[in-house]
Design an enzyme around this catalytic site. Structure first.
Site, PDB file in Angstrom:
ATOM      1  N   GLY A 183     -78.881  -8.348 122.429  1.00  0.00           N
ATOM      2  CA  GLY A 183     -79.792  -7.236 122.196  1.00  0.00           C
ATOM      3  C   GLY A 183     -80.075  -6.429 123.448  1.00  0.00           C
ATOM      4  O   GLY A 183     -80.402  -5.243 123.366  1.00  0.00           O
ATOM      5  N   GLU A 203     -73.253 -13.085 120.532  1.00  0.00           N
ATOM      6  CA  GLU A 203     -73.869 -13.585 119.302  1.00  0.00           C
ATOM      7  C   GLU A 203     -72.983 -14.546 118.518  1.00  0.00           C
ATOM      8  O   GLU A 203     -73.479 -15.430 117.806  1.00  0.00           O
ATOM      9  CB  GLU A 203     -74.271 -12.410 118.401  1.00  0.00           C
ATOM     10  CG  GLU A 203     -75.456 -11.587 118.895  1.00  0.00           C
ATOM     11  CD  GLU A 203     -75.040 -10.469 119.835  1.00  0.00           C
ATOM     12  OE1 GLU A 203     -75.900  -9.631 120.146  1.00  0.00           O
ATOM     13  OE2 GLU A 203     -73.866 -10.431 120.263  1.00  0.00           O
ATOM     14  N   ALA A 212     -82.359 -10.673 122.139  1.00  0.00           N
ATOM     15  CA  ALA A 212     -83.517 -10.900 121.267  1.00  0.00           C
ATOM     16  C   ALA A 212     -84.127 -12.261 121.575  1.00  0.00           C
ATOM     17  O   ALA A 212     -83.443 -13.185 122.027  1.00  0.00           O
ATOM     18  CB  ALA A 212     -83.100 -10.825 119.803  1.00  0.00           C
TER      19      ALA A 212
END
Length: 259
Positions: free
Chosen positions: A111, A134, A68
Site C-alpha cells: 500500500g 502482497e 496497509a
C-alpha cells in the site's frame, strides 16, 4: 470524521506548498483508518481555493510506508471487506488535482508503493526500495497496484514485480518509469525546490495539466487530444494566462494571480 488522530499525519504549509508527513514510525507508517481520515481532513478544502500550489507527501521517519496495517485487516473477513469496499475511499486522494509529489525514503511497499503511485510525481532518495509483495500473503495489491503499476511500467514489468513480490531499488524504479528522479544528496532540499517551482506557477494551469495527463490513461488518443485542446482554449481566459503572457512580453517573472 469524529475523534480524528491528528498526530497520524503532520502537516505544514510553506511557500504555497503543503507538506504532509505520515507519522506512525513504530509501524513503519503502515496505513490505517486514522491515516486516511487525517489526510482527508487536511486535503478536502484544497479543491475549492488556489492557496496551495503543490503537495509533498513524505514521512517523519526514515521509511515512507510499509503498506496497509495488517493488524487492522487480519480480523476482517471477505464479506466485511466487500461491504466496506475496502480501499475505495483512497481514490479521493488520487483524484485531487493539486499536483502531488511523493517523497520516498526507505521502503514503499504494498500500500505504500500504491500510495506513492497515487501522486503525480515520485521522487526517491537513493536507498529507497519499492515493491508489491502482497502475493507472499496470498493476496494481490488492493489499492490500485495492478492498475497503476501496469500503466507506469508496462505489463511485463508489472507482472514480474507483482507475481514474484520482489523489491527494486530507487534507481531500478527510475529506469522502469515508476520514479521520476532519484536524489543522492540533500533529498529534502531537492524535493522542496521542485515543489516550490511547481507552486510558483498558476494553480489553474497546473491543475488542468494534472487532469489532462490523467485523461491520457483513461481515454483514446483522439478523445484525449480533444480534451487537451478544449482545456488549452479555456485557459486563455484565465487571469494567470493573461499575466503570464504579459510577463513574457515585458521580459519579467510572472506573478501568481489566481490564489
Amino acid at each position: 470524521m469524529n475523534n480524528i488522530d491528528s498526530t497520524s499525519v503532520i502537516s505544514e504549509v510553506r511557500n504555497r506548498v503543503l507538506y504532509l508527513a505520515l507519522n506512525r514510525p513504530s509501524k513503519l507508517n503502515a496505513l490505517n483508518r486514522a491515516v486516511f481520515d487525517r489526510l482527508m481532513e487536511i486535503i478536502e478544502p484544497l479543491e475549492r481555493h488556489q492557496a496551495i500550489g503543490c503537495i509533498v507527501l513524505g514521512s517523519t521517519s526514515d521509511h515512507f510506508c510499509a503498506g496497509a496495517d495488517i493488524s487492522m485487516l487480519a480480523s476482517r473477513n471477505a464479506e466485511a471487506l466487500r461491504c466496506d469496499d475496502m480501499f475505495a475511499e483512497w481514490q479521493a486522494f488520487a483524484d485531487l488535482k493539486v499536483p502531488k509529489i511523493a517523497a520516498v525514503k526507505g521502503c514503499a511497499l504494498g500500500g505504500g508503493c500504491e500510495l506513492a503511485m497515487m501522486c503525480d510525481i515520485i521522487y526517491a532518495r537513493e536507498e529507497a526500495v519499492f515493491g508489491q509483495p502482497e502475493v507472499k500473503l496470498g493476496l494481490i495489491p488492493g489499492m490500485g497496484g495492478t492498475q497503476r503499476l501496469t500503466r507506469r511500467v508496462g505489463r511485463a514489468k508489472a507482472m514480474e514485480l507483482i507475481l514474484t513480490g520482489r523489491t527494486i531499488s530507487a534507481h531500478q524504479a527510475c529506469d522502469m518509469g515508476l520514479v521520476s528522479r532519484v536524489f543522492t544528496a540533500d533529498f529534502d532540499d531537492q524535493v522542496r525546490a521542485q515543489a516550490e517551482l511547481i507552486a510558483s506557477y498558476g494553480g489553474v494551469a497546473t491543475r488542468a495539466a494534472v487532469e489532462a495527463i490523467g485523461r491520457a490513461e483513461q481515454t483514446s488518443l483522439a478523445e484525449g487530444l480533444l480534451f487537451e485542446r478544449r482545456v488549452y482554449h479555456g485557459l486563455w481566459n484565465t487571469d494567470d494566462c493573461q499575466e503570464g503572457l504579459q510577463a513574457f512580453i515585458d521580459k519579467r517573472p510572472a506573478k501568481v494571480v489566481n490564489r
